[in-house]
Write a protein that holds these residues in place. Structure first.
Motif, mmCIF file in Angstrom:
data_model
loop_
_atom_site.group_PDB
_atom_site.id
_atom_site.type_symbol
_atom_site.label_atom_id
_atom_site.label_comp_id
_atom_site.label_asym_id
_atom_site.label_seq_id
_atom_site.Cartn_x
_atom_site.Cartn_y
_atom_site.Cartn_z
ATOM 1 N N ALA A 122 0.826 -1.210 0.000
ATOM 2 C CA ALA A 122 0.000 0.000 0.000
ATOM 3 C C ALA A 122 0.860 1.260 0.000
ATOM 4 C CB ALA A 122 -0.931 -0.009 1.202
ATOM 5 N N GLY A 123 2.152 1.107 -0.259
ATOM 6 C CA GLY A 123 3.036 2.267 -0.275
ATOM 7 C C GLY A 123 3.358 2.802 1.093
ATOM 8 N N ILE A 124 3.215 1.969 2.117
ATOM 9 C CA ILE A 124 3.469 2.383 3.486
ATOM 10 C C ILE A 124 4.825 1.839 3.917
ATOM 11 C CG2 ILE A 124 2.684 2.173 5.880
ATOM 12 C CD1 ILE A 124 -0.171 1.840 4.769
ATOM 13 N N GLN A 125 5.721 2.737 4.336
ATOM 14 C CA GLN A 125 7.058 2.345 4.775
ATOM 15 C C GLN A 125 6.994 1.876 6.216
ATOM 16 O OE1 GLN A 125 9.909 2.114 3.098
ATOM 17 N NE2 GLN A 125 11.108 1.513 4.877
ATOM 18 N N ALA A 126 7.220 0.576 6.436
ATOM 19 C CA ALA A 126 7.132 0.003 7.776
ATOM 20 C C ALA A 126 8.480 -0.562 8.182
ATOM 21 C CB ALA A 126 6.064 -1.089 7.819
ATOM 22 N N ARG A 127 8.835 -0.340 9.441
ATOM 23 C CA ARG A 127 10.060 -0.899 10.014
ATOM 24 C C ARG A 127 9.710 -1.571 11.335
ATOM 25 N NH1 ARG A 127 14.877 0.850 7.876
ATOM 26 N NH2 ARG A 127 15.561 -1.103 8.853
ATOM 27 N N THR A 128 10.577 -2.447 11.767
ATOM 28 C CA THR A 128 10.298 -3.192 12.985
ATOM 29 C C THR A 128 11.497 -3.199 13.923
ATOM 30 O OG1 THR A 128 9.690 -5.369 13.883
ATOM 31 C CG2 THR A 128 10.907 -5.358 11.826
ATOM 32 N N ILE A 129 11.223 -3.122 15.219
ATOM 33 C CA ILE A 129 12.250 -3.219 16.259
ATOM 34 C C ILE A 129 11.911 -4.426 17.119
ATOM 35 C CG2 ILE A 129 13.222 -2.137 18.312
ATOM 36 C CD1 ILE A 129 12.717 0.551 17.090
ATOM 37 N N ASN A 130 12.780 -5.437 17.060
ATOM 38 C CA ASN A 130 12.542 -6.635 17.850
ATOM 39 C C ASN A 130 13.867 -7.332 18.111
ATOM 40 O OD1 ASN A 130 13.052 -8.638 15.621
ATOM 41 N ND2 ASN A 130 11.302 -7.565 14.728
ATOM 42 N N SER A 131 13.805 -8.464 18.781
ATOM 43 C CA SER A 131 15.023 -9.159 19.200
ATOM 44 C C SER A 131 15.837 -9.698 18.038
ATOM 45 C CB SER A 131 14.654 -10.314 20.142
ATOM 46 O OG SER A 131 13.784 -11.231 19.483
ATOM 47 N N ALA A 132 15.240 -9.773 16.842
ATOM 48 C CA ALA A 132 15.948 -10.357 15.705
ATOM 49 C C ALA A 132 16.788 -9.350 14.924
ATOM 50 C CB ALA A 132 14.945 -11.034 14.755
ATOM 51 N N ASN A 133 16.631 -8.041 15.193
ATOM 52 C CA ASN A 133 17.373 -7.058 14.381
ATOM 53 C C ASN A 133 18.025 -5.950 15.212
ATOM 54 O OD1 ASN A 133 15.039 -5.657 15.109
ATOM 55 N ND2 ASN A 133 14.780 -4.702 13.109
ATOM 56 N N PRO A 134 18.707 -6.258 16.310
ATOM 57 C CA PRO A 134 19.282 -5.200 17.160
ATOM 58 C C PRO A 134 20.282 -4.320 16.432
ATOM 59 C CG PRO A 134 20.162 -7.357 17.763
ATOM 60 C CD PRO A 134 19.021 -7.600 16.836
ATOM 61 N N GLU A 135 20.940 -4.873 15.411
ATOM 62 C CA GLU A 135 21.930 -4.080 14.675
ATOM 63 C C GLU A 135 21.277 -2.964 13.865
ATOM 64 O OE1 GLU A 135 20.263 -7.100 11.998
ATOM 65 O OE2 GLU A 135 21.071 -7.175 14.047
ATOM 66 N N GLU A 136 19.954 -3.007 13.684
ATOM 67 C CA GLU A 136 19.257 -1.995 12.885
ATOM 68 C C GLU A 136 18.559 -0.941 13.736
ATOM 69 O OE1 GLU A 136 16.533 -3.820 10.183
ATOM 70 O OE2 GLU A 136 17.936 -5.361 9.532
ATOM 71 N N TRP A 137 18.553 -1.112 15.056
ATOM 72 C CA TRP A 137 17.733 -0.240 15.905
ATOM 73 C C TRP A 137 18.108 1.231 15.771
ATOM 74 C CZ3 TRP A 137 17.795 -3.429 21.128
ATOM 75 C CH2 TRP A 137 17.071 -4.603 20.934
ATOM 76 N N ASP A 138 19.388 1.571 15.821
ATOM 77 C CA ASP A 138 19.793 2.977 15.762
ATOM 78 C C ASP A 138 19.369 3.605 14.440
ATOM 79 O OD1 ASP A 138 20.891 2.824 18.269
ATOM 80 O OD2 ASP A 138 22.948 2.518 17.565
ATOM 81 N N THR A 139 19.567 2.878 13.355
ATOM 82 C CA THR A 139 19.178 3.389 12.030
ATOM 83 C C THR A 139 17.681 3.632 11.961
ATOM 84 O OG1 THR A 139 21.012 2.215 10.986
ATOM 85 C CG2 THR A 139 19.191 2.892 9.559
ATOM 86 N N ILE A 140 16.908 2.679 12.517
ATOM 87 C CA ILE A 140 15.449 2.813 12.484
ATOM 88 C C ILE A 140 14.996 4.001 13.321
ATOM 89 C CG2 ILE A 140 13.286 1.683 13.137
ATOM 90 C CD1 ILE A 140 14.673 -1.010 12.484
ATOM 91 N N HIS A 141 15.601 4.205 14.488
ATOM 92 C CA HIS A 141 15.257 5.366 15.322
ATOM 93 C C HIS A 141 15.495 6.663 14.549
ATOM 94 C CE1 HIS A 141 16.077 2.852 19.202
ATOM 95 N NE2 HIS A 141 14.929 2.570 18.648
ATOM 96 N N GLU A 142 16.603 6.739 13.826
ATOM 97 C CA GLU A 142 16.914 7.938 13.046
ATOM 98 C C GLU A 142 15.901 8.133 11.923
ATOM 99 O OE1 GLU A 142 20.885 7.285 11.742
ATOM 100 O OE2 GLU A 142 21.770 7.464 13.754
ATOM 101 N N GLU A 143 15.496 7.051 11.265
ATOM 102 C CA GLU A 143 14.498 7.157 10.192
ATOM 103 C C GLU A 143 13.166 7.658 10.732
ATOM 104 O OE1 GLU A 143 14.308 3.314 8.483
ATOM 105 O OE2 GLU A 143 16.222 3.471 7.407
ATOM 106 N N VAL A 144 12.790 7.182 11.916
ATOM 107 C CA VAL A 144 11.537 7.629 12.523
ATOM 108 C C VAL A 144 11.609 9.117 12.826
ATOM 109 C CG1 VAL A 144 10.043 7.424 14.553
ATOM 110 C CG2 VAL A 144 10.957 5.362 13.468
ATOM 111 N N GLU A 145 12.733 9.574 13.387
ATOM 112 C CA GLU A 145 12.880 10.994 13.723
ATOM 113 C C GLU A 145 12.864 11.877 12.482
ATOM 114 O OE1 GLU A 145 16.260 11.669 16.176
ATOM 115 O OE2 GLU A 145 15.470 10.561 17.892
ATOM 116 N N ARG A 146 13.364 11.367 11.351
ATOM 117 C CA ARG A 146 13.366 12.150 10.107
ATOM 118 C C ARG A 146 12.030 12.089 9.376
ATOM 119 N NH1 ARG A 146 18.593 9.628 9.339
ATOM 120 N NH2 ARG A 146 17.634 8.221 7.808
ATOM 121 N N GLY A 147 11.084 11.310 9.907
ATOM 122 C CA GLY A 147 9.772 11.217 9.285
ATOM 123 C C GLY A 147 9.727 10.297 8.086
ATOM 124 N N GLU A 148 10.737 9.438 7.931
ATOM 125 C CA GLU A 148 10.799 8.557 6.767
ATOM 126 C C GLU A 148 10.034 7.254 6.972
ATOM 127 O OE1 GLU A 148 14.934 7.961 6.142
ATOM 128 O OE2 GLU A 148 15.362 10.078 5.736
#
Length: 719
Positions: free
Chosen positions: A94-120
């Motif tokens: 549906a053209g919706i950008q979704a990301r997930t924070i869970n126990s399987a992707n800890p190496e991505e958490w900082d990047t995802i937090h930054e994307e959320v803050e930038r409104g991406e």
């Protein structure tokens, strides 16, 4: 914008979500009512609808509409990784950008937090466990509460401790709900909430924001045909699966009550030529992903799963769900069978109950909120400490198993009595009341659910109506499809060949028992001078057990023998023979004393027994029987020197168990002399291992007395 324009826009988003041409998809009226409440009225709503109703469509359509109107990202609290993966893929359509924070992707958490803050990021899926992480709670959660445009609580029955699947991590949502900006809509969804749970969740949602809107629909699943197949024992049930699995439509899920049972069934079905995969709490994440993919693409006939696949797995064309044993709750059962028939007209649901089901329910029932004395002891320990205490440190002070201790702390955290900080837990000093009436009611509710599951198996009334009434579905009526409404439809016969194969599989003895390698934290506080790694020269080898108490093969035979009130007596002949077979297989295994190669161990020089307070005849006869058959000397029994009953303490945590065992055994004079005259590996025989500390303490004594290796052999392992 009027309702018609908003509805047209919503339907266009839905078309993208389901991959349909624009104008060809339309929200149902009940879905539209929920979307309108969130987008137009900015309300808090609880949606209780059957699985497959389209709850995810509501929050993805609402997300798209709210984002276009300048709202912040949607935060979805979602309990399982399988659910998260499905939803990220659905959102992308549906053209919706979704990301997930869970126990399987800890190496991505900082990047995802930054994307959320930038409104991406449009949608952030968060596991409930993240809500109780110190960094996430203190640094990320406040920012999310300020910027969230829509909060979604999936599987919202987990909020309520009246529900069948209460998860204390969900209670952290109360704080986030209170901190949301005014006018931020909230959606809670579930398919498994009875009237009491519905009222509880709605009350929590409405805190500080007016009364929540409750949208509850009928819970009938017209595609499902329910049935029960009653067979005499576990071998017949495994044989039935092998005989009739191909007759079940499409691909599906076979649920088992325990990891051991799932692994046994998977092994047997593969031997019979079926393409199946195991999916349990022990399955590695990469293997889970592969198993999910294989089922989604119909590359396997079934996943043989535990409740690890209980919520959220979305395969619309799933053709069947079979249960190898009864879950302890009809509400949990309804949830699991709801995986089937979401996008097909017909799906089969079969329950194969077992005599061992209730024993397994009891084994896993140690989840009730602890007695007040243990809670007060925990609070006092935290209040007296001059620093945060970790869970391992608390184990040395509180007689609770780790999982139960962690659950209790999370509840106390939400209640404001304790707080999780860097380095562990601290007391807040706030007054806290023990709600004995509530905890007792929850315990009674669990007992009532078990009785209802027994009644489901025995009922002659409509099975779907029975399940719907358990969920307080007022419109429940006979379905006309189940085996009670339309007559039995599942064959019950099994061939002699399939039964022989199943019996052979369940009769295969032997599981590995991993040794303890680290002493528990905090033993000094208990007056025990043990810490850090156990020296290699004081450890046992990897041992063997005849079976696990949680399996459906040897577990079914060992549970009555090792039950708390079972009479003591000599080891049964079939159990002794099977134990000898385990020993023979062990000897031939790589590194065994009868194997070839440079790593082969020397042949054991004798047998030593662990002293038993509850089953002395059983353990002594087992040890002597093994010595006799193996033509090994029986060197003797360790001397028990502890206080009466101390060494029998079992279902406690590692620190408390080790404290009870410290100094409880000794190598007596006769045994010491026998060991000195026969240096080499010894077999250490016991009836049961749970925490592993009895074997660790006994092995340490024997190694220090000169044994080259200690090879533990028990009848049963706990899990």
């Amino acid at each position: 914008m009027d309702d018609l324009e908003l509805r047209t826009e919503a339907d266009a988003v839905l078309a993208g979500l389901v991959g349909a041409p624009e104008g060809s998809a339309r929200l149902r009226e009940d879905q539209w009512q929920a979307v309108a409440a969130l987008v137009r009225e900015r309300r808090r709503a609880l949606v209780v609808q059957r699985t497959g109703w389209g709850k995810s469509a509501v929050y993805f359509v609402a997300t798209a509409l709210l984002r276009r109107r300048g709202s912040g990202p949607t935060v979805i609290v979602s309990p399982l990784l399988a659910l998260m993966r499905n939803q990220v893929e659905a959102a992308a359509r549906a053209g919706i950008q979704a990301r997930t924070i869970n126990s399987a992707n800890p190496e991505e958490w900082d990047t995802i937090h930054e994307e959320v803050e930038r409104g991406e990021t449009d949608v952030l899926l968060v596991s409930p466990e993240r809500l109780n992480s110190v960094d996430f709670r203190d640094q990320v959660l406040p920012k999310l509460a300020e910027t969230t445009g829509l909060l979604v609580v999936d599987e919202a029955h987990c909020i309520s401790d009246w529900g069948h699947d209460f998860r204390p991590d969900y209670r952290r949502l109360r704080a986030m709900l209170a901190e949301l900006s005014p006018g931020v809509p909230v959606l809670a969804t579930t398919a498994t909430a009875n009237a009491r749970v519905t009222a509880d969740v709605a009350e929590q949602l409405g805190t500080g924001a007016g009364e929540a809107l409750v949208l509850r629909g009928p819970l009938d699943r017209e595609s499902l045909r329910l049935g029960v197949v009653r067979l005499p024992d576990a071998a017949h049930r495994l044989a039935w699966l092998a005989e009739h699995l191909d007759e079940l439509p499409g691909s599906g899920i076979v649920y088992a009550l325990t990891v051991a049972a799932a692994e046994e069934a998977t092994t047997f079905l593969r031997q019979r030529g079926f393409r199946v995969s195991s999916y349990t709490g022990r399955t590695e994440n990469a293997d889970r992903l592969q198993a999910e993919s294989d089922l989604l693409e119909n590359r396997v006939k079934a996943l043989v799963a535990t409740s690890a696949l209980g919520m959220g797995f979305d395969k619309p064309d799933l053709g069947f769900v079979a249960h190898l044993g009864s879950p302890s709750s009809p509400i949990a059962y309804y949830q699991q069978v709801g995986r089937a028939g979401r996008g097909v007209e017909h799906a089969d649901v079969l329950l194969l109950p077992g005599k061992e089901d209730e024993a397994i329910w009891r084994y896993f029932a140690d989840t009730a909120f602890p007695p007040e004395t243990q809670v007060r002891r925990t609070l006092a320990a935290l209040a007296d400490a001059d620093r945060p205490l970790s869970v391992p440190a608390l184990e040395a002070l509180v007689e609770l198993r780790r999982t139960r201790l962690e659950t209790m702390l999370k509840v106390l955290d939400v209640d404001g009595a304790v707080k999780r900080v860097k380095g562990g837990w601290i007391s807040t000093g706030e007054e806290w009341a023990y709600d004995a009436e509530r905890y007792a009611w929850v315990a009674r509710q669990r007992s009532a659910e078990q009785q209802a599951m027994r009644d489901y198996v025995e009922t002659s009334r409509c099975r779907m109506e029975f399940l719907r009434r358990q969920l307080d579905d007022e419109g429940a009526q006979p379905c006309g499809r189940c085996d009670n409404c339309a007559g039995p439809w599942a064959a019950t016969g099994v061939s002699a060949d399939a039964l022989t194969g199943a019996t052979r599989e369940l009769d295969r003895p032997g599981v590995e028992v991993e040794p303890r390698r680290m002493w528990p934290t905090g033993m000094a506080a208990l007056g025990v001078d043990l810490k850090g790694r156990i020296p290699a020269g004081e450890q046992s080898t990897t041992g063997r057990a005849l079976g696990r108490l949680s399996d459906i093969g040897w577990g079914n035979r060992l549970r009555p023998l090792l039950a708390e009130n079972a009479p003591d007596g000599p080891v049964p002949d079939e159990v002794l023979r099977a134990s000898v077979a385990v020993l023979a297989d062990w000897a031939r295994s790589p590194g065994g004393w009868a194997s070839d190669g440079p790593d082969a161990m020397a042949r054991p020089v004798g047998v030593v027994a662990v002293p038993s307070l509850s089953r002395p005849q059983l353990v002594d006869s087992l040890a002597r029987g093994i010595a006799d058959v193996g033509r090994l000397p029986f060197l003797g029994t360790l001397t028990y020197t502890g206080p009466d009953g101390a060494h029998a303490v079992r279902r406690s945590n590692s620190a408390q168990r080790l404290k009870a065992l410290s100094g409880a055994f000794a190598v007596g004079g006769d045994l010491a002399g026998a060991l000195a005259g026969a240096r080499g590996p010894v077999l250490l025989v016991d009836d049961y291992t749970d925490t592993g500390w009895t074997l660790a303490v006994a092995a340490r004594l024997l190694r220090r007395a000169g044994s080259e290796h200690v090879l533990p052999l028990t009848l049963a392992a706990a899990a």
